[in-house]
Design an enzyme around this catalytic site. Structure first.
Site, PDB file in Angstrom:
ATOM      1  N   ASP A 113       0.834  -1.209   0.000  1.00  0.00           N
ATOM      2  CA  ASP A 113       0.000   0.000   0.000  1.00  0.00           C
ATOM      3  C   ASP A 113       0.867   1.257   0.000  1.00  0.00           C
ATOM      4  O   ASP A 113       0.553   2.240  -0.651  1.00  0.00           O
ATOM      5  CB  ASP A 113      -0.919   0.028   1.234  1.00  0.00           C
ATOM      6  N   ILE A 118     -13.935 -23.821 -30.898  1.00  0.00           N
ATOM      7  CA  ILE A 118     -13.262 -25.117 -30.825  1.00  0.00           C
ATOM      8  C   ILE A 118     -14.304 -26.210 -30.953  1.00  0.00           C
ATOM      9  O   ILE A 118     -15.401 -26.100 -30.404  1.00  0.00           O
ATOM     10  CB  ILE A 118     -12.446 -25.220 -29.507  1.00  0.00           C
ATOM     11  N   LYS A 158     -10.131 -26.698 -20.059  1.00  0.00           N
ATOM     12  CA  LYS A 158     -11.111 -25.840 -20.735  1.00  0.00           C
ATOM     13  C   LYS A 158     -11.757 -25.009 -19.634  1.00  0.00           C
ATOM     14  O   LYS A 158     -12.596 -25.491 -18.878  1.00  0.00           O
ATOM     15  CB  LYS A 158     -12.140 -26.717 -21.452  1.00  0.00           C
ATOM     16  N   ARG A 204     -14.703 -12.200 -27.867  1.00  0.00           N
ATOM     17  CA  ARG A 204     -14.735 -12.940 -29.120  1.00  0.00           C
ATOM     18  C   ARG A 204     -15.810 -12.407 -30.073  1.00  0.00           C
ATOM     19  O   ARG A 204     -15.592 -12.285 -31.274  1.00  0.00           O
ATOM     20  CB  ARG A 204     -15.015 -14.414 -28.842  1.00  0.00           C
ATOM     21  N   GLU A 233      -8.798 -16.945 -21.460  1.00  0.00           N
ATOM     22  CA  GLU A 233     -10.106 -16.912 -20.799  1.00  0.00           C
ATOM     23  C   GLU A 233     -10.036 -16.102 -19.509  1.00  0.00           C
ATOM     24  O   GLU A 233      -9.123 -16.305 -18.703  1.00  0.00           O
ATOM     25  CB  GLU A 233     -10.502 -18.359 -20.467  1.00  0.00           C
ATOM     26  N   CYS A 255     -36.737 -29.542  15.260  1.00  0.00           N
ATOM     27  CA  CYS A 255     -37.734 -30.310  16.001  1.00  0.00           C
ATOM     28  C   CYS A 255     -37.328 -30.259  17.478  1.00  0.00           C
ATOM     29  O   CYS A 255     -36.158 -30.438  17.803  1.00  0.00           O
ATOM     30  CB  CYS A 255     -37.701 -31.748  15.486  1.00  0.00           C
ATOM     31  N   CYS A 295     -37.995 -38.104  18.977  1.00  0.00           N
ATOM     32  CA  CYS A 295     -38.080 -38.096  17.509  1.00  0.00           C
ATOM     33  C   CYS A 295     -37.255 -39.241  16.890  1.00  0.00           C
ATOM     34  O   CYS A 295     -36.074 -39.387  17.205  1.00  0.00           O
ATOM     35  CB  CYS A 295     -37.554 -36.754  17.022  1.00  0.00           C
TER      36      CYS A 295
HETATM   37  N1  5U1 Z   1      -7.427 -24.287 -23.054  1.00  0.00           N
HETATM   38  C1  5U1 Z   1      -8.060 -23.856 -24.147  1.00  0.00           C
HETATM   39  N2  5U1 Z   1      -9.286 -23.406 -24.154  1.00  0.00           N
HETATM   40  N3  5U1 Z   1      -9.551 -23.066 -25.421  1.00  0.00           N
HETATM   41  C2  5U1 Z   1     -10.689 -22.552 -25.974  1.00  0.00           C
HETATM   42  N4  5U1 Z   1      -7.523 -23.803 -25.379  1.00  0.00           N
HETATM   43  C3  5U1 Z   1      -8.450 -23.323 -26.203  1.00  0.00           C
HETATM   44  N5  5U1 Z   1      -8.440 -23.080 -27.515  1.00  0.00           N
HETATM   45  C4  5U1 Z   1      -9.539 -22.560 -28.080  1.00  0.00           C
HETATM   46  C5  5U1 Z   1     -10.684 -22.284 -27.311  1.00  0.00           C
HETATM   47  C6  5U1 Z   1     -11.888 -21.717 -27.940  1.00  0.00           C
HETATM   48  O1  5U1 Z   1      -9.585 -22.287 -29.396  1.00  0.00           O
HETATM   49  C7  5U1 Z   1      -8.441 -22.555 -30.228  1.00  0.00           C
HETATM   50  C8  5U1 Z   1      -8.320 -24.001 -30.507  1.00  0.00           C
HETATM   51  C9  5U1 Z   1      -8.672 -21.771 -31.476  1.00  0.00           C
END
Ligand code: 5U1
Length: 689
Positions: free
Chosen positions: A36, A82, A120, A141, A178, A435, A441
């Site tokens: 901080d 994908i 994923k 996207r 992501e 209860c 019970c």
């Molecule tokens: N881990 C991972 N998630 N994911 C989502 N890789 C990955 N690749 C993606 C997507 C939509 O697309 C590429 C294969 C283009």
């Protein structure tokens, strides 16, 4: 370089280093206070010299002005989606390998293809554009060709570097990945929001997507977002490594977060092993995933394989069974637990979720029903993760029936226990409705019997959980009073019950009849009445009938009895079923000496609180506790400012340290015995409990 610019640059570097250690590596290297201080120094310098503020400054993560709409951005390289492998079994991985091999024209004798496997993530796909190492733009996207520019919001994500950590940054580097919310961050955020009476996030995925689509970056900045990279978009001026795995390694070196749960190896076996390993650990991961992703590792082979309709042939998402589904609430019922708590359960239209068909989901308690506003007939999101009991996550309000179904209120729907007909109450400060027929019970029977027979209660040796299970399951014992009607004949038919042990048990039952009032009160299992309170009550009232007849004010006059304990006692004795069992116990000759009661203990330790820690040389814990209590003292479990003495034995730990810190008097066993001897010389407090 002017002095101020040098200082600003150095501060930024240092703060970013701490950010990375804290948010990405989860291993902070400075205290919050130190961090901080650095941050405030930087803010002060930038306020003094606004011309030195740059977009990559850590001060720019807090969120700027709200937008009217997000500008549209055309992706220089389309953001592909994908392909999803529909077969959720391990064979899905083999099918992908077979397809890749066929498309590459490989025969059986050709070597296995090298693959990369990763997670994923369950969040929102984002493209980060770095020019000469600086984050200049972030986009969603969208339809893959055109997305929305969400740079301001993305800047608030602490794990995303505003500047790449490299001496020779590429002219252009688009990182794709992501944005998501970790489970612990999600819980913490929701708890904070709930406390402040503010709206909570439905689930981590919606939370992540909703935060990035938030037009007010200051609001987005409050959401605990994280990011993992998994690929590239446009690249200029960077010799991309020859494989996907080496690319991720290179990104990681530049300070871009990449998930450690990834692997590389030959053939379908690598993919199957990864799939099975992650599937087994899915619920223990710190964030939600909806499957794993397999990719051909070599970039030249990826190019050779190419795409079909916006999906690369070189990658596939192998999904796990969904953990959330929509269904309808057919009804709300309650289950009575071993302690008498009524847990509301939603009866659901059957739905396949988390790999099984779910027909019930817990609603936890009335507060949770109110918070989620679940009503019969509602369409709800139900979640089942691993072995955890399925739960209703939220109601889809847009689908609520009209006219609206009424609120569900446990006490209204169940004024009496569905198991035994005793009254149901909800004590102040408690989440659960309960209860009150603890002794009677059926749902609470086993628990009540075990407690009743326990060593510090009626002390019936041999009446443990296995025997209680048999006695209750065979209908031989329904309430503790039935224990006194057991015969050798009845016991003879039980498993592992030799004649000798049956006789011993009956002897123990017989001996238990002569008890103390305190033990008897404790044995009843009245909610919030532990052993110490039972002793205080026995001492104070002297007779069971005086306790049963006590009004709230009488109870509140007892040491350490507050309104919640008083309510528990009143409700217990207000239930006729409990009185019936008490009366049967007395009829079975369970007895204790009674007295006129004492208003105030006069022992030498009266009003004093002691804490025991470590092993005493001669006294057991229980013996020391008995002696202290007989002298009017109370034994507490933890040390506080209110503690009068800590009695420390060998290997005393943190309690002793705390006592020393707080300046609490410390005794050894000899010291305690000296105190107690003074008490015994002081014969005035002969107690009869
Ligand atoms: N881990 C991972 N998630 N994911 C989502 N890789 C990955 N690749 C993606 C997507 C939509 O697309 C590429 C294969 C283009």
């Amino acid at each position: 370089m002017p002095v101020d610019l040098a200082r600003v640059t150095a501060l930024r570097r240092e703060i970013e280093r701490h950010n990375h250690a804290y948010y990405v590596l989860d291993a902070p290297i400075v205290t919050d206070a130190e961090y901080d201080r650095l941050f405030r120094d930087l803010q002060a310098l930038e306020a003094e010299h606004p011309e030195l503020v740059t977009p990559d400054s850590p001060t720019q993560r807090v969120g700027g002005k709200p937008l009217d709409a997000f500008p549209k951005i055309r992706h220089a390289v389309p953001m592909l989606s994908i392909r999803t492998e529909t077969d959720t079994e391990a064979s899905g991985a083999r099918a992908f390998d077979a397809r890749v091999r066929r498309e590459l024209g490989l025969g059986e004798s050709d070597p296995p293809v090298e693959y990369s496997a990763e997670l994923k993530f369950d969040g929102l796909a984002i493209s980060l554009r770095y020019e000469h190492g600086m984050l200049v733009q972030a986009a969603t996207r969208g339809d893959g060709e055109t997305g929305e520019e969400v740079t301001q919001n993305i800047r608030t994500v602490h794990t995303i570097p505003l500047r790449l950590d490299t001496e020779s940054p590429p002219a252009v580097l688009e990182v794709r990945g992501e944005v998501f919310i970790r489970r612990d961050d999600f819980e913490r955020y929701n708890a904070k929001q709930r406390e402040a009476g503010k709206p909570t996030l439905v689930n981590p995925r919606n939370g992540a997507a909703g935060s990035i689509r938030q037009l007010d970056p200051q609001l987005a900045a409050q959401r605990p977002l994280s990011f993992f990279a998994y690929g590239l978009g446009e690249v200029q001026g960077w010799p991309q490594p020859a494989t996907h795995s080496a690319t991720l390694d290179a990104l990681e070196k530049m300070g871009v977060p990449v998930c450690a749960e990834r692997t590389t190896g030959p053939g379908a076996a690598t993919l199957v092993a990864f799939h099975d390993d992650i599937a087994a650990r899915r619920d223990r991961l710190p964030f939600d995933i909806d499957g794993v992703v397999y990719k051909v590792d070599r970039v030249d082979l990826q190019r050779e394989l190419g795409f079909v309709t916006r999906e690369p042939r070189w990658a596939v998402a192998h999904k796990f069974p969904a953990q959330e589904q929509l269904t309808t609430v057919l009804g709300i019922e309650v289950q009575v637990g071993r302690t008498g708590a009524l847990t509301p359960v939603a009866r659901l239209a059957p739905v396949f979720v988390g790999g099984v068909t779910v027909t019930n989901a817990t609603l936890h308690n009335q507060d949770e029903i109110d918070r989620k506003d679940v009503r019969v007939g509602d369409t709800v999101i139900v979640r089942r993760a691993g072995d955890v009991i399925p739960e209703v996550v939220s109601v889809v309000m847009e689908r609520r029936l009209q006219p609206e179904p009424s609120r569900f209120d446990i006490l209204q729907a169940y004024p009496v226990c569905p198991e035994c007909g005793s009254h149901v109450v909800r004590l102040e400060g408690e989440a659960a409705a309960r209860c009150t027929g603890g002794l009677y019970c059926p749902a609470q029977r086993k628990q009540a019997l075990l407690h009743f027979a326990g060593r510090r209660a009626m002390d019936i040796e041999g009446l443990g959980d296995k025997l209680v299970d048999q006695l209750v399951d065979r209908g031989l014992v329904r309430t503790p009073a039935d224990v006194y009607g057991l015969s050798l004949d009845a016991l003879a038919g039980l498993d592992r019950m030799a004649e000798k042990s049956a006789a011993n048990l009956l002897q123990a039952v017989e001996s238990s009849k002569a008890t103390t009032l305190a033990r008897f009160i404790f044995s009843l299992g009245i909610r919030n009445v532990g052993e110490t309170t039972a002793k205080d009550l026995a001492k104070h009232f002297g007779s069971l009938d005086r306790l049963i007849g006590a009004a709230e004010a009488d109870l509140l006059a007892v040491r350490d009895v507050g309104p919640i304990v008083a309510q528990s006692i009143l409700q217990f004795f207000a239930e006729p079923h409990n009185l019936e069992v008490v009366s049967k116990l007395r009829a079975a000759a369970v007895h204790w000496p009674e007295s006129t009661g004492v208003q105030q203990s006069t022992g030498i330790l009266a009003g004093k609180t002691l804490v025991l820690t470590g092993a005493l040389p001669t006294l057991t814990r229980d013996a020391a506790k008995d002696l202290i209590e007989a002298a009017g003292g109370k034994v507490a479990g933890s040390v506080s400012k209110k503690t009068d003495y800590v009695v420390a034995g060998e290997e005393a730990g943190s309690k002793l340290v705390k006592a020393q810190e707080l300046g609490v008097a410390i005794l050894d066993e000899a010291g305690l015995l000296t105190l107690l001897a003074a008490n015994n010389n002081n014969e005035q407090h002969v107690l009869d409990f």
